[in-house]
Design a protein around this motif. Structure first.
Motif, PDB file in Angstrom:
ATOM      1  N   PRO A 150      15.204  39.971 -15.700  1.00  0.00           N
ATOM      2  CA  PRO A 150      14.855  40.984 -16.586  1.00  0.00           C
ATOM      3  C   PRO A 150      13.412  41.027 -17.015  1.00  0.00           C
ATOM      4  O   PRO A 150      12.885  41.870 -17.313  1.00  0.00           O
ATOM      5  N   LYS A 151      12.969  39.751 -17.249  1.00  0.00           N
ATOM      6  CA  LYS A 151      11.464  39.347 -17.869  1.00  0.00           C
ATOM      7  C   LYS A 151      10.464  39.918 -16.708  1.00  0.00           C
ATOM      8  O   LYS A 151       9.080  39.874 -16.889  1.00  0.00           O
ATOM      9  N   THR A 152      10.866  40.304 -15.444  1.00  0.00           N
ATOM     10  CA  THR A 152       9.806  40.186 -14.401  1.00  0.00           C
ATOM     11  C   THR A 152       8.858  41.233 -14.580  1.00  0.00           C
ATOM     12  O   THR A 152       7.666  41.261 -14.530  1.00  0.00           O
ATOM     13  N   LEU A 153       9.273  42.539 -15.154  1.00  0.00           N
ATOM     14  CA  LEU A 153       8.296  43.764 -15.202  1.00  0.00           C
ATOM     15  C   LEU A 153       7.368  43.446 -16.146  1.00  0.00           C
ATOM     16  O   LEU A 153       5.922  43.946 -16.061  1.00  0.00           O
ATOM     17  N   ASP A 154       7.649  42.837 -17.332  1.00  0.00           N
ATOM     18  CA  ASP A 154       6.673  42.586 -18.375  1.00  0.00           C
ATOM     19  C   ASP A 154       5.646  41.653 -17.940  1.00  0.00           C
ATOM     20  O   ASP A 154       4.254  41.874 -18.173  1.00  0.00           O
ATOM     21  N   ILE A 155       6.025  40.629 -17.084  1.00  0.00           N
ATOM     22  CA  ILE A 155       5.042  39.491 -16.588  1.00  0.00           C
ATOM     23  C   ILE A 155       4.235  40.426 -15.453  1.00  0.00           C
ATOM     24  O   ILE A 155       3.066  40.004 -15.694  1.00  0.00           O
ATOM     25  N   VAL A 156       4.649  41.120 -14.527  1.00  0.00           N
ATOM     26  CA  VAL A 156       3.729  41.718 -13.606  1.00  0.00           C
ATOM     27  C   VAL A 156       2.764  42.807 -14.180  1.00  0.00           C
ATOM     28  O   VAL A 156       1.761  42.781 -13.697  1.00  0.00           O
ATOM     29  N   LYS A 157       3.537  43.519 -15.440  1.00  0.00           N
ATOM     30  CA  LYS A 157       2.475  44.373 -16.078  1.00  0.00           C
ATOM     31  C   LYS A 157       1.209  43.507 -16.616  1.00  0.00           C
ATOM     32  O   LYS A 157       0.094  44.139 -16.710  1.00  0.00           O
ATOM     33  N   GLN A 158       1.426  42.615 -17.073  1.00  0.00           N
ATOM     34  CA  GLN A 158       0.439  41.720 -17.689  1.00  0.00           C
ATOM     35  C   GLN A 158      -0.465  41.372 -16.571  1.00  0.00           C
ATOM     36  O   GLN A 158      -1.853  41.267 -16.977  1.00  0.00           O
TER      37      GLN A 158
END
Length: 312
Positions: free
Chosen positions: A264-272
């Motif tokens: 689930p945390k993938t999107l936040d990491i890639v957005k950063q």
């Protein structure tokens, strides 16, 4: 985010013919007196934001600094996927309505309205597909149960149709995890039939989704990829590190049985890493941890380039 308005307009107008169900691209100037965006049908998708202020001559205080990227991210987070949004709310986008600092402030917003698509599958029916051509699926709503007595009612006794307050919790999350970011997604009713939210009621699955004008990058475990938007900048719609099918990054591999592996945390990491940038590198596996030990994984990123043509 410094976007050439004419270039952006041309890029987005071209997408009208790719099956995304997009309205005419609109441009609005949001002020404290009128801080809202609205789509008469479909949902908002923000494509560009520019920030501008006029300082009060009598004020010694400087307005809060706000880059175009910050303004874009703020408006996009508040508005994307909604039929209507208010930008000047608590924790407003770069103090849009902070009258102590500014006599006038506005956001120059370019956006479109994406048309929603709806698929209904009756209990016991076969597999249906959500399809977006060259775009990607993004779910808005999903219901498994019954909320009216007409849908999927043909040939059914009245006793199976009277409960119209039946819905299974977690249906949207379940199908978002399985479908978001894919060009085509298979919807199989058996996936929802793990539990029964209303025994004796004949149920159906309602899925509402939009097609986003995006492309998808795949990076196999242990590798990295470079995303390049040329003179444009990236807007990231979806990202997952794990496995959602048995064919992607499968050559020579046998560890493919878990096809519901999600981080689930993938999107936040890639957005950063990538949001609002022209270039970025993705696929640094240790950052994501291991969401499914023993499964060969991959990173999938769905994104679009605003104001330029991608060179991936």
């Amino acid at each position: 985010m410094l976007l050439g308005q004419s270039i952006l307009f041309a890029v987005l107008q071209a997408s009208l013919f790719l099956g995304y169900g997009m309205s005419e691209i609109e441009r609005r100037f949001l002020t404290c007196a009128d801080p809202s965006l609205q789509c008469d049908y479909g949902v908002i998708m923000v494509y560009g934001v520019k920030f501008s202020t006029i300082e009060k001559l009598s004020s010694n205080e400087s307005p809060k600094a706000c880059s175009d990227t910050e303004a874009f991210n703020g408006v996009s987070n508040r508005c994307d996927g909604n039929g209507k949004c208010e930008v000047a709310t608590s924790g407003s986008v770069c103090d849009l309505c902070n009258s102590a600092h500014l006599s006038d402030i506005f956001l120059d917003v370019t956006y479109g309205c994406l048309e929603s698509k709806k698929v209904t599958t009756c209990e016991g029916a076969g597999v249906v597909h959500l399809e977006c051509g060259n775009g990607v699926v993004f779910l808005q709503k999903a219901l498994y149960g019954r909320t009216d007595s007409q849908t999927c009612s043909q040939g059914r006794p009245q006793s199976q149709l009277t409960n119209t307050k039946c819905s299974q919790e977690g249906t949207l999350a379940l199908w978002s995890q399985r479908c978001d970011g894919k060009q085509m997604c298979e919807v199989n009713m058996r996936v929802n039939q793990i539990s029964d939210p209303c025994y004796g009621t004949y149920k159906y699955l309602d899925v509402t989704y939009i097609c986003l004008p995006a492309q998808t990058s795949i990076t196999c475990e242990g590798s990295t990829s470079s995303l390049d938007c040329g003179k444009g900048v990236m807007k990231v719609f979806h990202a997952n590190y794990g496995r959602r099918d048995g064919s992607t990054c499968s050559a020579g591999r046998h560890e493919l049985s878990n096809q519901n592996c999600l981080q689930p945390k993938t999107l936040d990491i890639v957005k950063q890493w990538c949001e609002g940038k022209s270039q970025c590198t993705v696929g640094l596996d240790p950052v994501f941890g291991d969401p499914c030990y023993g499964t060969y994984k991959y990173l999938e990123v769905s994104y679009t380039c605003l104001g330029g043509t991608p060179t991936v």
